[in-house]
Design a protein around this motif. Structure first.
Motif, PDB file in Angstrom:
ATOM      1  N   GLU A  44     -17.476 -18.412 -36.370  1.00  0.00           N
ATOM      2  CA  GLU A  44     -17.260 -17.426 -35.322  1.00  0.00           C
ATOM      3  C   GLU A  44     -15.847 -17.560 -34.766  1.00  0.00           C
ATOM      4  OE1 GLU A  44     -20.631 -16.364 -32.603  1.00  0.00           O
ATOM      5  OE2 GLU A  44     -19.263 -17.137 -31.082  1.00  0.00           O
ATOM      6  N   ARG A  45     -15.344 -16.448 -34.270  1.00  0.00           N
ATOM      7  CA  ARG A  45     -14.033 -16.490 -33.617  1.00  0.00           C
ATOM      8  C   ARG A  45     -14.121 -17.382 -32.387  1.00  0.00           C
ATOM      9  NH1 ARG A  45     -10.703 -10.982 -33.409  1.00  0.00           N
ATOM     10  NH2 ARG A  45     -11.439 -11.163 -35.566  1.00  0.00           N
ATOM     11  N   GLU A  46     -13.119 -18.251 -32.221  1.00  0.00           N
ATOM     12  CA  GLU A  46     -13.175 -19.198 -31.112  1.00  0.00           C
ATOM     13  C   GLU A  46     -11.904 -19.155 -30.269  1.00  0.00           C
ATOM     14  OE1 GLU A  46     -13.458 -23.283 -32.266  1.00  0.00           O
ATOM     15  OE2 GLU A  46     -11.650 -23.233 -33.512  1.00  0.00           O
ATOM     16  N   PHE A  47     -12.078 -19.468 -29.025  1.00  0.00           N
ATOM     17  CA  PHE A  47     -10.984 -19.520 -28.070  1.00  0.00           C
ATOM     18  C   PHE A  47     -10.058 -20.688 -28.387  1.00  0.00           C
ATOM     19  CE2 PHE A  47      -8.811 -19.246 -24.115  1.00  0.00           C
ATOM     20  CZ  PHE A  47      -8.680 -20.538 -23.623  1.00  0.00           C
ATOM     21  N   VAL A  48      -8.756 -20.439 -28.297  1.00  0.00           N
ATOM     22  CA  VAL A  48      -7.755 -21.493 -28.491  1.00  0.00           C
ATOM     23  C   VAL A  48      -7.002 -21.753 -27.186  1.00  0.00           C
ATOM     24  CG1 VAL A  48      -5.654 -22.156 -29.719  1.00  0.00           C
ATOM     25  CG2 VAL A  48      -7.481 -20.925 -30.928  1.00  0.00           C
ATOM     26  N   ALA A  49      -6.413 -20.697 -26.629  1.00  0.00           N
ATOM     27  CA  ALA A  49      -5.610 -20.845 -25.420  1.00  0.00           C
ATOM     28  C   ALA A  49      -5.473 -19.478 -24.757  1.00  0.00           C
ATOM     29  CB  ALA A  49      -4.239 -21.416 -25.739  1.00  0.00           C
ATOM     30  N   ALA A  50      -5.166 -19.505 -23.459  1.00  0.00           N
ATOM     31  CA  ALA A  50      -4.928 -18.273 -22.712  1.00  0.00           C
ATOM     32  C   ALA A  50      -3.939 -18.561 -21.596  1.00  0.00           C
ATOM     33  CB  ALA A  50      -6.232 -17.719 -22.157  1.00  0.00           C
ATOM     34  N   ILE A  51      -3.378 -17.491 -21.056  1.00  0.00           N
ATOM     35  CA  ILE A  51      -2.381 -17.673 -20.018  1.00  0.00           C
ATOM     36  C   ILE A  51      -2.459 -16.531 -19.025  1.00  0.00           C
ATOM     37  CG2 ILE A  51      -0.551 -16.482 -21.307  1.00  0.00           C
ATOM     38  CD1 ILE A  51       1.314 -18.803 -20.250  1.00  0.00           C
ATOM     39  N   SER A  52      -2.213 -16.871 -17.772  1.00  0.00           N
ATOM     40  CA  SER A  52      -2.281 -15.892 -16.702  1.00  0.00           C
ATOM     41  C   SER A  52      -1.139 -14.883 -16.800  1.00  0.00           C
ATOM     42  CB  SER A  52      -2.213 -16.613 -15.348  1.00  0.00           C
ATOM     43  OG  SER A  52      -0.969 -17.322 -15.238  1.00  0.00           O
ATOM     44  N   CYS A  96      -3.916 -12.830 -31.532  1.00  0.00           N
ATOM     45  CA  CYS A  96      -3.446 -12.624 -30.175  1.00  0.00           C
ATOM     46  C   CYS A  96      -4.311 -11.528 -29.557  1.00  0.00           C
ATOM     47  CB  CYS A  96      -1.983 -12.201 -30.236  1.00  0.00           C
ATOM     48  SG  CYS A  96      -1.257 -11.672 -28.698  1.00  0.00           S
ATOM     49  N   ALA A  97      -4.639 -11.676 -28.274  1.00  0.00           N
ATOM     50  CA  ALA A  97      -5.485 -10.690 -27.628  1.00  0.00           C
ATOM     51  C   ALA A  97      -5.063 -10.501 -26.176  1.00  0.00           C
ATOM     52  CB  ALA A  97      -6.943 -11.127 -27.693  1.00  0.00           C
ATOM     53  N   ALA A  98      -5.366  -9.330 -25.653  1.00  0.00           N
ATOM     54  CA  ALA A  98      -5.010  -8.994 -24.275  1.00  0.00           C
ATOM     55  C   ALA A  98      -6.216  -8.425 -23.549  1.00  0.00           C
ATOM     56  CB  ALA A  98      -3.871  -7.974 -24.257  1.00  0.00           C
ATOM     57  N   LYS A  99      -6.275  -8.718 -22.274  1.00  0.00           N
ATOM     58  CA  LYS A  99      -7.353  -8.152 -21.478  1.00  0.00           C
ATOM     59  C   LYS A  99      -6.853  -7.837 -20.074  1.00  0.00           C
ATOM     60  CE  LYS A  99     -10.805 -10.462 -19.895  1.00  0.00           C
ATOM     61  NZ  LYS A  99     -10.653 -10.087 -18.465  1.00  0.00           N
ATOM     62  N   SER A 100      -7.431  -6.857 -19.487  1.00  0.00           N
ATOM     63  CA  SER A 100      -7.220  -6.575 -18.079  1.00  0.00           C
ATOM     64  C   SER A 100      -8.337  -7.275 -17.304  1.00  0.00           C
ATOM     65  CB  SER A 100      -7.231  -5.067 -17.835  1.00  0.00           C
ATOM     66  OG  SER A 100      -8.382  -4.478 -18.398  1.00  0.00           O
ATOM     67  N   GLY A 101      -8.197  -7.323 -15.994  1.00  0.00           N
ATOM     68  CA  GLY A 101      -9.237  -7.967 -15.211  1.00  0.00           C
ATOM     69  C   GLY A 101      -9.100  -9.475 -15.194  1.00  0.00           C
ATOM     70  N   PRO A 102     -10.162 -10.172 -14.803  1.00  0.00           N
ATOM     71  CA  PRO A 102     -10.086 -11.626 -14.601  1.00  0.00           C
ATOM     72  C   PRO A 102      -9.933 -12.405 -15.899  1.00  0.00           C
ATOM     73  CG  PRO A 102     -12.338 -10.859 -14.344  1.00  0.00           C
ATOM     74  CD  PRO A 102     -11.482  -9.628 -14.473  1.00  0.00           C
ATOM     75  N   SER A 103      -9.595 -13.684 -15.753  1.00  0.00           N
ATOM     76  CA  SER A 103      -9.413 -14.552 -16.907  1.00  0.00           C
ATOM     77  C   SER A 103     -10.736 -14.748 -17.637  1.00  0.00           C
ATOM     78  CB  SER A 103      -8.864 -15.904 -16.454  1.00  0.00           C
ATOM     79  OG  SER A 103      -9.807 -16.550 -15.607  1.00  0.00           O
ATOM     80  N   SER A 104     -10.653 -15.045 -18.925  1.00  0.00           N
ATOM     81  CA  SER A 104     -11.852 -15.276 -19.719  1.00  0.00           C
ATOM     82  C   SER A 104     -11.507 -16.056 -20.974  1.00  0.00           C
ATOM     83  CB  SER A 104     -12.496 -13.948 -20.115  1.00  0.00           C
ATOM     84  OG  SER A 104     -13.590 -14.164 -21.003  1.00  0.00           O
ATOM     85  N   ARG A 105     -12.455 -16.875 -21.427  1.00  0.00           N
ATOM     86  CA  ARG A 105     -12.337 -17.577 -22.699  1.00  0.00           C
ATOM     87  C   ARG A 105     -13.215 -16.914 -23.767  1.00  0.00           C
ATOM     88  NH1 ARG A 105     -11.185 -23.720 -22.006  1.00  0.00           N
ATOM     89  NH2 ARG A 105     -10.134 -23.792 -19.987  1.00  0.00           N
ATOM     90  N   GLY A 106     -13.894 -15.866 -23.407  1.00  0.00           N
ATOM     91  CA  GLY A 106     -14.776 -15.187 -24.345  1.00  0.00           C
ATOM     92  C   GLY A 106     -14.072 -14.076 -25.097  1.00  0.00           C
TER      93      GLY A 106
END
Length: 123
Positions: A44-52, A96-106
């Protein structure tokens, strides 16, 4: 809407380093929370890192903490993943992925995705 293009993947020996780049289109890059995910064959696709949005707050998966660094340059509409001390188990397609709204690891919370770049770590 934002379009994402990753680059920087390749073949590297265990213990080596790579830097992934993600270039975003549009003028609202700084309004997106950005993440890196990876997917190995059969997994499954898994979280690696994210940034505010400001770049002040990075988040990491336990498996990469201390080895990978995420950072962004909003003036260049880009986010990066510096990967050091690579291991064979890091082999995957990185997205690489982008989202609006609050932070998430999903990964299911992210609205926009790049096409992915292959990272292969040989032992």
């Amino acid at each position: 809407q934002v379009q994402l293009v990753e680059s920087g993947g390749g073949l590297v020996q265990a213990g080596g380093s790579l830097r992934l780049s993600c270039a975003a289109s549009g003028r609202t890059f700084s309004s997106y929370f950005m993440g890196w995910f990876r997917q190995a064959p059969g997994k499954e696709r898994e979280f690696v890192a994210a940034i505010s949005r400001s770049g002040d707050s990075p988040y990491y998966a336990d498996s990469v903490k201390g080895r990978f660094t995420i950072y962004r340059e909003n003036a260049k509409n880009s986010v990066y993943l510096q990967m050091n001390s690579l291991k064979p188990e890091d082999t995957a397609v990185y997205y690489c992925a982008a989202k609006s709204g609050p932070s998430s690891r999903g990964y299911y919370d992210y609205n926009y995705w790049g096409q992915g770049t292959q990272v292969t770590v040989s032992s």
